[in-house]
Enzyme design. Structure first.
Site: not given
Length: 450
Positions: A143, A148, A241
Site C-alpha cells: 500500500e 493506510r 468498485c
C-alpha cells in the site's frame, strides 16, 4: 421507502445518474429501486483461525452465505457492534462488503504460490488471499500510502497471517525490483468508488467526470508497472468498485492493446453479469453486492525473464533468543529469522531481498528487546495456534473474556507463572504475564474494547 429512495437518489450527481441510465438501459429502474434498500453488509470467515462448522456454531445466529466467495456471509442490519465481538478480536472474521470478495475468487490463489496484492489497504483482499494460501507460499501486500499501510498491517496481524510481507512502496519501484517474481497479482485499483455510493455519501460528493478520467489514467499506469512483477504464464486480476466503463472495460482494452503478451481469460464464475464479451464480470446492487468489476488477464509469453536476485538476510538467532522462544512457543522451527530494530522476526520461506522496498514487516515478530530483556510480541500470539503455545489461559465467551478484551487483569491459579497465551473459544486473542495469581494483561491498548 419510495420517499427515502427518492431522497437518496437526489444526493447523487445528476450526470452520474444520466450515465447510469445510458449504461443500464431498461434495467435502470431496478438500479433506482435498489436505493430503497439498505446497503449490503457482510463478513468473511477466516479459516486460518477455525473451521467452518466451529465458526458457524460460535455465531449467535445463522447467516446466509453470499455467492462471491466460499468464505463470505451476508450480515443483517440488526447485527451490530461486530468490531467488539470476541470473534473479531480473535481474527475469526473480517467485515467486508460481500461483492468485494469477488476479485480474489477470480484470482484463485493456490497453496504454495507467490501472490502480490498491489493496492492492498485496508487488507480484506490480502486476508482472503492468505486464507487461500493456507499458510504456504508467500503473500506480498503493498500500500503506497503509509497511513493506510499501517491499517493493512494491523489487519494482517489480527487475521493471524504468518507468510506475508507488508510494504509501503511506490508501485514502479516495487514491481521493477521484483521482476517476474509472482505467480499471481491482484490490482484492486483506486477508483471513483461508484459502487460505494449507497453506503458512503462522501464518495458521491467527490464524484465528477474529470475524476473518472483521472482514475482511469492512474489505473492504466498501475497495470503497466504491475506486469513487470508477473512471471510468464502468470495471472493478473484487475478489479474496481466502480461502474464507469472508462475505468473498467476501457482500462482493460487499453492494457491489452499495449501488451500483446497478455490475453483476457474467462473469470470462471457465474455471479453478477458478463462484460467484455462474457469473460469479465460486473456486479450491481441488483446482483446481491454493492458493486464490483473483475477481469482476469493471463501472461501468455514464455520468454526468459530475470527474477530478482538474492533473498532476505536470514540471521542466526542467538542462544538467548532461541531459549526465550522455547519457553513461550512451540513453533516447529525458529529459522529463518531476521532482526529489525529491536524485534526478531520469523520469515516466510522464499522471501527476496527487502532493502529499499518500504517493508513494514516480513513474517511476524516473535520477541523484542526491551530495556535489556526479551519480551514476546502480540503478533506471534495472533499467528499461533493454541497448541503452539507453552502456557495457555483458556477463556470461554462471557464476562471473563470481556474483561481481558478491555485490558483488565484476570485471576489465575497461583501456580501459573510467566508468559501465557490467552484463548477465547480455542482461538488465540493475545497474551499476558502470570504472577501472584493474576494475569497482567498485555492486550494492546489501541485494540481494547471500551
Amino acid at each position: 421507502m419510495k420517499l427515502k429512495a427518492a431522497e437518496n437518489m437526489k444526493k447523487l450527481p445528476v450526470e452520474f445518474l444520466t450515465r447510469m441510465k445510458r449504461l443500464l438501459g431498461s434495467e435502470y429502474p431496478a438500479f433506482e429501486r435498489s436505493y430503497e434498500q439498505p446497503p449490503f453488509r457482510g463478513l468473511r470467515w477466516n479459516p486460518l483461525k477455525c473451521g467452518r462448522e466451529r465458526f458457524e456454531a460460535l455465531l449467535d445466529r445463522p447467516l446466509q452465505r453470499a455467492p462471491f466467495s466460499p468464505f463470505t456471509y451476508y450480515v443483517p442490519e440488526t447485527m451490530d457492534r461486530l468490531g467488539h465481538s470476541y470473534l473479531h478480536h480473535a481474527g475469526a472474521f473480517y467485515v467486508q462488503e460481500p461483492s468485494a470478495a469477488s476479485a480474489v475468487t477470480v484470482l484463485d490463489p493456490r497453496p504454495g504460490e507467490r501472490v502480490l496484492d498491489l493496492c492492498a489497504a485496508p487488507g480484506g483482499k490480502s486476508a482472503q488471499i492468505a486464507a487461500c494460501l493456507a499458510g504456504t507460499g508467500l503473500l506480498w501486500s503493498n500500500e503506497v500510502i503509509r497511513k493506510r499501510a499501517a491499517i493493512l498491517l494491523s489487519n494482517i496481524e489480527r487475521m493471524g497471517v504468518r507468510n506475508a510481507v507488508v510494504s509501503s512502496c511506490e508501485v514502479e519501484r516495487l514491481c521493477g525490483r521484483l521482476c517476474a517474481f509472482f505467480d499471481k497479482i491482484l490490482v484492486d485499483a483506486p477508483c471513483s468508488g461508484e459502487g460505494m455510493f449507497r453506503r458512503e455519501g462522501e464518495a458521491a460528493a467527490e464524484w465528477s467526470p474529470e475524476h473518472v478520467q483521472a482514475c482511469a489514467r492512474r489505473q492504466q499506469e498501475i497495470l503497466n508497472h504491475a506486469v513487470q512483477a508477473l512471471r510468464p504464464g502468470g495471472r493478473l486480476v484487475y478489479s474496481t468498485c466502480t461502474f464507469s466503463p472508462e475505468e473498467n472495460e476501457g482500462v482493460v482494452e487499453a492494457f491489452l492493446g499495449a501488451h500483446p503478451d497478455f490475453e483476457l481469460e474467462d473469470c470462471g464464475v457465474h455471479w453478477g453479469r458478463p462484460a467484455l464479451g462474457g469473460k469479465a464480470r460486473r456486479i450491481y446492487p441488483m446482483d446481491g453486492g454493492e458493486g464490483h468489476f473483475v477481469a482476469a488477464l493471463r501472461r501468455v509469453n514464455t520468454a526468459e525473464t530475470s527474477p530478482p536476485q538474492g533473498q532476505a538476510a536470514w540471521g542466526q538467532p542467538s542462544q538467548a533468543v532461541r531459549e526465550f522462544c522455547r519457553e513461550v512457543y512451540r513453533f516447529a522451527g525458529l529459522q529463518p529469522m531476521l532482526k529489525a530494530g529491536e524485534q526478531f522476526y520469523l520469515l516466510p520461506e522464499g522471501v527476496p531481498g527487502l532493502d529499499g522496498l518500504g517493508v513494514l514487516r516480513a513474517g511476524f515478530p516473535v520477541c523484542e528487546e526491551k530495556k535489556g530483556r526479551l519480551e514476546p510480541c502480540h503478533a506471534a500470539f495472533m499467528a499461533a495456534k493454541p497448541e503452539e503455545l507453552v502456557q495457555l489461559v483458556p477463556l470461554e465467551p462471557g464476562e471473563c473474556a470481556g474483561r481481558f478484551l478491555r485490558g483488565e487483569e484476570i485471576e489465575l491459579p497461583p501456580t501459573m507463572k510467566g508468559w501465557c497465551g490467552v484463548t477465547i473459544a480455542d482461538m488465540t486473542v493475545g497474551f499476558g504475564k502470570a504472577s501472584g495469581g493474576r494475569l497482567k494483561n498485555r492486550y494492546p491498548k489501541g485494540l481494547r474494547n471500551h
